[in-house]
Write a protein that holds these residues in place. Structure first.
Motif, PDB file in Angstrom:
ATOM      1  N   UNK A  98       0.915  -1.141   0.037  1.00 43.21           N
ATOM      2  CA  UNK A  98       0.009  -0.297   0.091  1.00 43.21           C
ATOM      3  C   UNK A  98       0.870   1.302   0.117  1.00 43.21           C
ATOM      4  N   UNK A  99       2.175   1.253   0.992  1.00 45.35           N
ATOM      5  CA  UNK A  99       2.577   2.257   0.843  1.00 45.35           C
ATOM      6  C   UNK A  99       3.603   2.524  -0.385  1.00 45.35           C
ATOM      7  N   UNK A 100       4.006   1.533  -1.014  1.00 48.29           N
ATOM      8  CA  UNK A 100       4.823   1.612  -2.278  1.00 48.29           C
ATOM      9  C   UNK A 100       3.955   2.151  -3.378  1.00 48.29           C
ATOM     10  N   UNK A 101       2.747   1.522  -3.472  1.00 46.98           N
ATOM     11  CA  UNK A 101       1.920   1.614  -4.968  1.00 46.98           C
ATOM     12  C   UNK A 101       1.169   2.776  -4.663  1.00 46.98           C
ATOM     13  N   UNK A 102       0.445   2.833  -3.682  1.00 47.31           N
ATOM     14  CA  UNK A 102      -0.656   4.086  -3.518  1.00 47.31           C
ATOM     15  C   UNK A 102      -0.491   5.354  -2.706  1.00 47.31           C
ATOM     16  N   UNK A 103       0.065   5.124  -1.599  1.00 49.60           N
ATOM     17  CA  UNK A 103       0.634   6.382  -0.818  1.00 49.60           C
ATOM     18  C   UNK A 103       1.694   6.957  -0.995  1.00 49.60           C
ATOM     19  N   UNK A 104       2.730   6.358  -1.186  1.00 47.67           N
ATOM     20  CA  UNK A 104       4.092   6.620  -1.201  1.00 47.67           C
ATOM     21  C   UNK A 104       4.640   6.990   0.123  1.00 47.67           C
ATOM     22  N   UNK A 105       5.279   8.010   0.516  1.00 53.42           N
ATOM     23  CA  UNK A 105       5.861   8.249   1.901  1.00 53.42           C
ATOM     24  C   UNK A 105       4.988   9.122   2.614  1.00 53.42           C
ATOM     25  N   UNK A 106       3.902   9.296   2.001  1.00 59.28           N
ATOM     26  CA  UNK A 106       2.821  10.454   2.760  1.00 59.28           C
ATOM     27  C   UNK A 106       2.509   9.787   3.932  1.00 59.28           C
ATOM     28  N   UNK A 107       2.004   8.448   3.838  1.00 61.72           N
ATOM     29  CA  UNK A 107       1.554   7.676   5.164  1.00 61.72           C
ATOM     30  C   UNK A 107       2.303   6.747   5.200  1.00 61.72           C
ATOM     31  N   UNK A 108       3.273   6.613   6.372  1.00 62.43           N
ATOM     32  CA  UNK A 108       4.061   5.323   6.631  1.00 62.43           C
ATOM     33  C   UNK A 108       3.417   4.300   7.007  1.00 62.43           C
ATOM     34  N   UNK A 109       2.602   3.746   6.402  1.00 61.60           N
ATOM     35  CA  UNK A 109       1.727   2.343   6.735  1.00 61.60           C
ATOM     36  C   UNK A 109       2.422   1.470   7.126  1.00 61.60           C
ATOM     37  N   UNK A 110       3.838   1.204   6.895  1.00 66.77           N
ATOM     38  CA  UNK A 110       4.404  -0.026   7.210  1.00 66.77           C
ATOM     39  C   UNK A 110       4.966   0.258   8.958  1.00 66.77           C
ATOM     40  N   UNK A 111       5.317   1.524   9.177  1.00 74.59           N
ATOM     41  CA  UNK A 111       5.886   1.674  10.645  1.00 74.59           C
ATOM     42  C   UNK A 111       4.396   1.794  11.608  1.00 74.59           C
ATOM     43  N   UNK A 112       3.261   2.198  10.909  1.00 76.95           N
ATOM     44  CA  UNK A 112       2.238   2.454  11.906  1.00 76.95           C
ATOM     45  C   UNK A 112       1.680   0.797  12.063  1.00 76.95           C
ATOM     46  N   UNK A 113       1.553  -0.012  11.012  1.00 79.42           N
ATOM     47  CA  UNK A 113       1.241  -1.486  11.407  1.00 79.42           C
ATOM     48  C   UNK A 113       2.238  -1.982  12.080  1.00 79.42           C
ATOM     49  N   UNK A 114       3.289  -1.980  11.737  1.00 79.49           N
ATOM     50  CA  UNK A 114       4.225  -2.582  12.738  1.00 79.49           C
ATOM     51  C   UNK A 114       4.163  -2.314  14.277  1.00 79.49           C
ATOM     52  N   UNK A 115       4.136  -0.773  14.398  1.00 79.20           N
ATOM     53  CA  UNK A 115       4.011  -0.344  15.579  1.00 79.20           C
ATOM     54  C   UNK A 115       2.854  -0.859  16.628  1.00 79.20           C
ATOM     55  N   UNK A 116       1.728  -0.918  15.840  1.00 79.55           N
ATOM     56  CA  UNK A 116       0.563  -1.500  16.394  1.00 79.55           C
ATOM     57  C   UNK A 116       0.615  -2.959  16.811  1.00 79.55           C
ATOM     58  N   UNK A 117       1.209  -3.628  15.976  1.00 75.65           N
ATOM     59  CA  UNK A 117       1.326  -5.095  16.105  1.00 75.65           C
ATOM     60  C   UNK A 117       2.585  -5.189  17.479  1.00 75.65           C
ATOM     61  N   UNK A 118       3.472  -4.383  17.458  1.00 75.85           N
ATOM     62  CA  UNK A 118       4.365  -4.493  18.327  1.00 75.85           C
ATOM     63  C   UNK A 118       3.928  -4.041  19.877  1.00 75.85           C
ATOM     64  N   UNK A 119       3.055  -3.209  19.983  1.00 78.59           N
ATOM     65  CA  UNK A 119       2.236  -2.507  21.128  1.00 78.59           C
ATOM     66  C   UNK A 119       1.745  -3.857  21.672  1.00 78.59           C
ATOM     67  N   UNK A 120       1.000  -4.342  20.748  1.00 81.53           N
ATOM     68  CA  UNK A 120       0.134  -5.465  21.127  1.00 81.53           C
ATOM     69  C   UNK A 120       0.958  -6.738  21.598  1.00 81.53           C
ATOM     70  N   UNK A 121       1.670  -7.133  21.175  1.00 85.03           N
ATOM     71  CA  UNK A 121       2.704  -8.295  21.360  1.00 85.03           C
ATOM     72  C   UNK A 121       3.457  -8.005  23.016  1.00 85.03           C
ATOM     73  N   UNK A 122       3.928  -6.653  22.852  1.00 84.23           N
ATOM     74  CA  UNK A 122       4.647  -6.123  24.097  1.00 84.23           C
ATOM     75  C   UNK A 122       3.616  -6.194  25.434  1.00 84.23           C
ATOM     76  N   UNK A 123       2.605  -6.082  25.217  1.00 83.63           N
ATOM     77  CA  UNK A 123       1.584  -5.794  26.349  1.00 83.63           C
ATOM     78  C   UNK A 123       1.422  -7.435  26.578  1.00 83.63           C
ATOM     79  N   UNK A 124       1.198  -8.086  25.647  1.00 79.75           N
ATOM     80  CA  UNK A 124       1.132  -9.628  26.020  1.00 79.75           C
ATOM     81  C   UNK A 124       2.017 -10.187  26.854  1.00 79.75           C
TER      82      UNK A 124
END
Length: 116
Positions: free
Chosen positions: A59-85
């Motif tokens: 999505x970031x590569x082909x649709x939004x470019x660097x405007x929305x850092x989708x990888x960082x957002x998704x990885x951050x949400x997953x990281x917070x979830x697993x860290x809480x667990x």
């Protein structure tokens, strides 16, 4: 073509494995039998998380470019979830809040230091 997100993919794989490792230690200490359901959930979580990060990268590569850092957002949400667990498992191991135990050791209250 996934080289730019290799660190995110590796981290997203290691966090559920750390959660599984801590869950196994908790179940061993509390004498809870280990079932294959928990192991299946871990494998499913890893696959789902990897797909989510890969789709965010596409999505970031082909649709939004660097405007929305989708990888960082998704990885951050997953990281917070697993860290809480992981922190919940550490709370189970120590019998108290993990952060409270760390803060008590790092900065004990003044009335704890004074002995009559």
């Amino acid at each position: 073509w996934l080289v730019p997100i290799r660190p995110a993919i590796i981290t997203i794989m290691l966090l559920p494995l750390a959660d599984l490792f801590l869950a196994l230690i908790v179940s061993h200490r509390k004498h809870i039998p280990i079932t294959s359901g928990g192991l299946k959930r871990t494998v499913a979580k890893i696959l789902m998380y990897e797909c989510a990060v890969t789709l965010a990268f596409l999505t970031q590569s082909y649709l939004t470019g660097d405007l929305i850092p989708a990888v960082h957002i998704v990885a951050g949400l997953i990281g917070v979830t697993e860290l809480k667990s992981c922190l919940e498992h550490l709370d189970d191991l120590s019998g108290q809040s993990f952060f409270a135990a760390i803060l008590t050791r790092l900065a004990p209250r003044k009335d704890d230091d004074e002995t009559p």
